[in-house]
Write a protein that holds these residues in place. Structure first.
Motif, mmCIF file in Angstrom:
data_model
loop_
_atom_site.group_PDB
_atom_site.id
_atom_site.type_symbol
_atom_site.label_atom_id
_atom_site.label_comp_id
_atom_site.label_asym_id
_atom_site.label_seq_id
_atom_site.Cartn_x
_atom_site.Cartn_y
_atom_site.Cartn_z
ATOM 1 N N SER A 112 0.625 -1.899 25.235
ATOM 2 C CA SER A 112 1.258 -0.621 24.882
ATOM 3 C C SER A 112 1.960 -0.023 26.095
ATOM 4 C CB SER A 112 0.217 0.353 24.329
ATOM 5 O OG SER A 112 -0.800 0.608 25.273
ATOM 6 N N ILE A 126 6.146 3.897 18.200
ATOM 7 C CA ILE A 126 5.125 3.063 17.553
ATOM 8 C C ILE A 126 4.682 1.910 18.444
ATOM 9 C CG2 ILE A 126 6.817 1.566 16.396
ATOM 10 C CD1 ILE A 126 4.868 1.504 14.008
ATOM 11 N N LEU A 127 5.594 1.398 19.307
ATOM 12 C CA LEU A 127 5.227 0.309 20.209
ATOM 13 C C LEU A 127 4.283 0.760 21.308
ATOM 14 C CD1 LEU A 127 8.642 -1.574 20.663
ATOM 15 C CD2 LEU A 127 6.661 -2.273 19.287
ATOM 16 N N GLU A 129 1.756 2.727 20.625
ATOM 17 C CA GLU A 129 0.518 3.024 19.925
ATOM 18 C C GLU A 129 -0.409 1.808 19.968
ATOM 19 O OE1 GLU A 129 -2.572 4.216 18.142
ATOM 20 O OE2 GLU A 129 -0.953 5.684 18.458
ATOM 21 N N ARG A 130 -1.565 1.960 20.599
ATOM 22 C CA ARG A 130 -2.475 0.820 20.780
ATOM 23 C C ARG A 130 -2.925 0.222 19.451
ATOM 24 N NH1 ARG A 130 -7.886 1.807 20.250
ATOM 25 N NH2 ARG A 130 -8.349 0.043 21.614
ATOM 26 N N HIS A 131 -3.075 1.041 18.409
ATOM 27 C CA HIS A 131 -3.502 0.523 17.112
ATOM 28 C C HIS A 131 -2.450 -0.431 16.538
ATOM 29 C CE1 HIS A 131 -5.764 4.303 17.592
ATOM 30 N NE2 HIS A 131 -6.727 3.673 16.939
ATOM 31 N N PHE A 132 -1.187 -0.065 16.666
ATOM 32 C CA PHE A 132 -0.118 -0.937 16.183
ATOM 33 C C PHE A 132 -0.064 -2.230 16.990
ATOM 34 C CE2 PHE A 132 4.245 -2.493 16.660
ATOM 35 C CZ PHE A 132 4.560 -2.760 15.334
ATOM 36 N N VAL A 133 -0.220 -2.122 18.308
ATOM 37 C CA VAL A 133 -0.177 -3.302 19.169
ATOM 38 C C VAL A 133 -1.309 -4.270 18.807
ATOM 39 C CG1 VAL A 133 -0.409 -4.130 21.539
ATOM 40 C CG2 VAL A 133 0.962 -2.100 21.058
ATOM 41 N N LEU A 135 -2.915 -4.545 15.920
ATOM 42 C CA LEU A 135 -2.636 -5.139 14.608
ATOM 43 C C LEU A 135 -1.544 -6.198 14.701
ATOM 44 C CD1 LEU A 135 -2.753 -1.974 12.293
ATOM 45 C CD2 LEU A 135 -4.341 -3.917 12.281
ATOM 46 N N ALA A 136 -0.482 -5.897 15.438
ATOM 47 C CA ALA A 136 0.633 -6.841 15.557
ATOM 48 C C ALA A 136 0.206 -8.126 16.262
ATOM 49 C CB ALA A 136 1.789 -6.177 16.311
#
Length: 439
Positions: A112, A126-127, A129-133, A135-136
């Motif tokens: 992140s 959004i990039l 955001e640790r949650h998105f990272v 999940l991705a």
């Protein structure tokens, strides 16, 4: 893993796609598909950062040979019965399971910050955001790699992880020279072995452990012999010990008592060289994740499916493990506590206590023989570390400053040392050897 005649230990035949791992109750007669080089890459990757002496690892294989067993679970079952087998299975499952949680936490923290250095990507993107990272990275990388059925296929991935780790060490060493002098040392920074030093043993044990992978990698060898295994162990553990020493020494020399569980949490957001290091570190962690998933899946396979998984069940079990790990890592982000508890509760018994106890029970002769002296000392040390380490973790939990910019970054953000490219940083190191002031 033990197996029937003409069946391989550890991983499946290419012709038999219906199996993942063979039952621990069959005879071991053939090797796997890994060369010694590939097995070394897998092994180093599973213990990188350890510095663990190889005696306990070889001891585990010797105990397996003495008892006629070829998996960690079957070794303990043959020596301590079903109760011992269940205790080991719980430990062997939760160690890599918690390790995967920590890997996701690291990935979210590091990547992140890397993405925030992309033009147009701010803290609210959004990039960032640790949650998105998390999940991705799970969907794109760790999940597909974890679905492999043959550990030998991860040899090249493990090699890539090793090379990335070496790049991280170089970057941390460079910053020890260029950044370290600008950060004031913490109080009593160089006092050796303070009263809570035993907590570090738990964290070190987390990094040290590779025993849960030992029989799997040993079984993946084309020629699984003690001589081949000893050479692989010496090279792998020696390399990991060197990496551990360099990483620990340079990291602590830079940040002293302010060092966080994830060392890249210590580097400032605008440090370009550290950003490149975070990128390498994140990729290295992502490529290590599948090795731990292999182990958790093997434990589930042996305990609930008698060591046999169909293709469908293999996918379902893998996805359930990964989804639960991801859910926990999304809701918890303090790495230091995770490392301490995993090291004290899971890694210490798997490293020190169980291998020594198994060897002492299956080896012949009286207890006071010289060949039993070292296993006895390791067993006693393991019990001590586990007991005291758990108490100390409760009395003095490690601080967690996730996502918080360190106090010294305010003064350093405008410094040229934080905006140098990797190439210019290397040139500064060269200049320093010529007695030219960097700052």
């Amino acid at each position: 893993m033990e197996k029937k005649p003409n069946e391989r230990s550890g991983l499946i035949h290419k012709q038999d796609e219906e199996r993942l791992l063979l039952s621990p109750y069959v005879e071991h007669t053939e090797g796997g598909t890994s060369s010694k080089t590939s097995a070394s890459f897998n092994f180093i990757n599973s213990i990188i950062g350890s510095g663990l002496i190889d005696y306990s690892i070889i001891l585990l294989i010797k105990a397996g040979n003495l008892s006629g067993t070829h998996s960690y679970q079957s070794l303990v079952r043959s020596t301590f019965g079903f109760v011992g087998y269940l205790i080991l299975s719980v430990l062997q499952f939760f160690y890599p399971f918690i390790a995967m949680i920590s890997y996701n936490i690291i990935t979210g923290d590091t990547m992140s910050k890397v993405f925030q250095r992309i033009p147009g990507v701010g803290p609210d993107h959004i990039l960032a955001e640790r949650h998105f990272v998390i999940l991705a990275s799970t969907i794109l990388f760790t999940m597909p790699l974890s679905l492999y059925r043959d550990m030998a296929k991860l040899g090249k991935v493990s090699l890539a992880s090793m090379l990335l780790t070496l790049a991280v060490i170089v970057i941390v060493a460079v910053r020890a020279v260029t950044l370290g002098p600008q950060i004031p040392p913490s109080k009593d920074a160089w006092v050796f072995a303070q009263w809570n030093a035993i907590q570090a043993v738990g964290v070190m044990s987390f990094a040290f452990i590779c025993h849960h992978n030992t029989f799997m990698i040993y079984g993946s060898l084309k020629e699984p012999t003690i001589s081949n295994w000893s050479r692989i162990t010496h090279v792998s553990v020696g390399s990991a010990a060197l990496v551990s020493a360099l990483f620990a020494a340079t990291g602590y020399a830079t940040f002293t008592g302010y060092t966080q569980g994830d060392i890249f949490e210590n580097f400032c957001k605008y440090d370009n060289l550290a950003t490149f290091g975070r990128f390498c570190y994140g990729l290295s962690i992502i490529t290590t994740f599948p090795l731990e998933c292999f182990v958790t899946r093997e434990v589930v396979s042996n305990v609930f499916f008698n060591g046999l998984l169909s293709s469908t069940v293999h996918i379902v079990v893998s996805l359930v493990i990964i989804l639960v790990v991801t859910a926990i890592s999304l809701s918890y982000d303090c790495l230091g506590v995770v490392l301490e508890l995993n090291g004290v509760l899971c890694a210490t018994p798997l490293i020190f206590i169980i291998p020594s106890a198994c060897f002492l029970k299956v080896s012949s002769g009286r207890w006071f023989q010289m060949k039993k002296l070292m296993p006895t000392l390791i067993l006693i040390a393991g019990v001590f570390v586990m007991t005291i380490g758990l108490i100390m973790t409760g009395l003095s939990p490690q601080d967690c400053s996730h996502g918080v910019e360190m106090f010294y970054c305010t003064d350093l953000n405008s410094s040229a040392s934080l905006t140098m490219t990797p190439a210019s940083s290397v040139l500064s190191i060269i200049n320093s050897t010529r007695n030219i002031s960097i700052f």
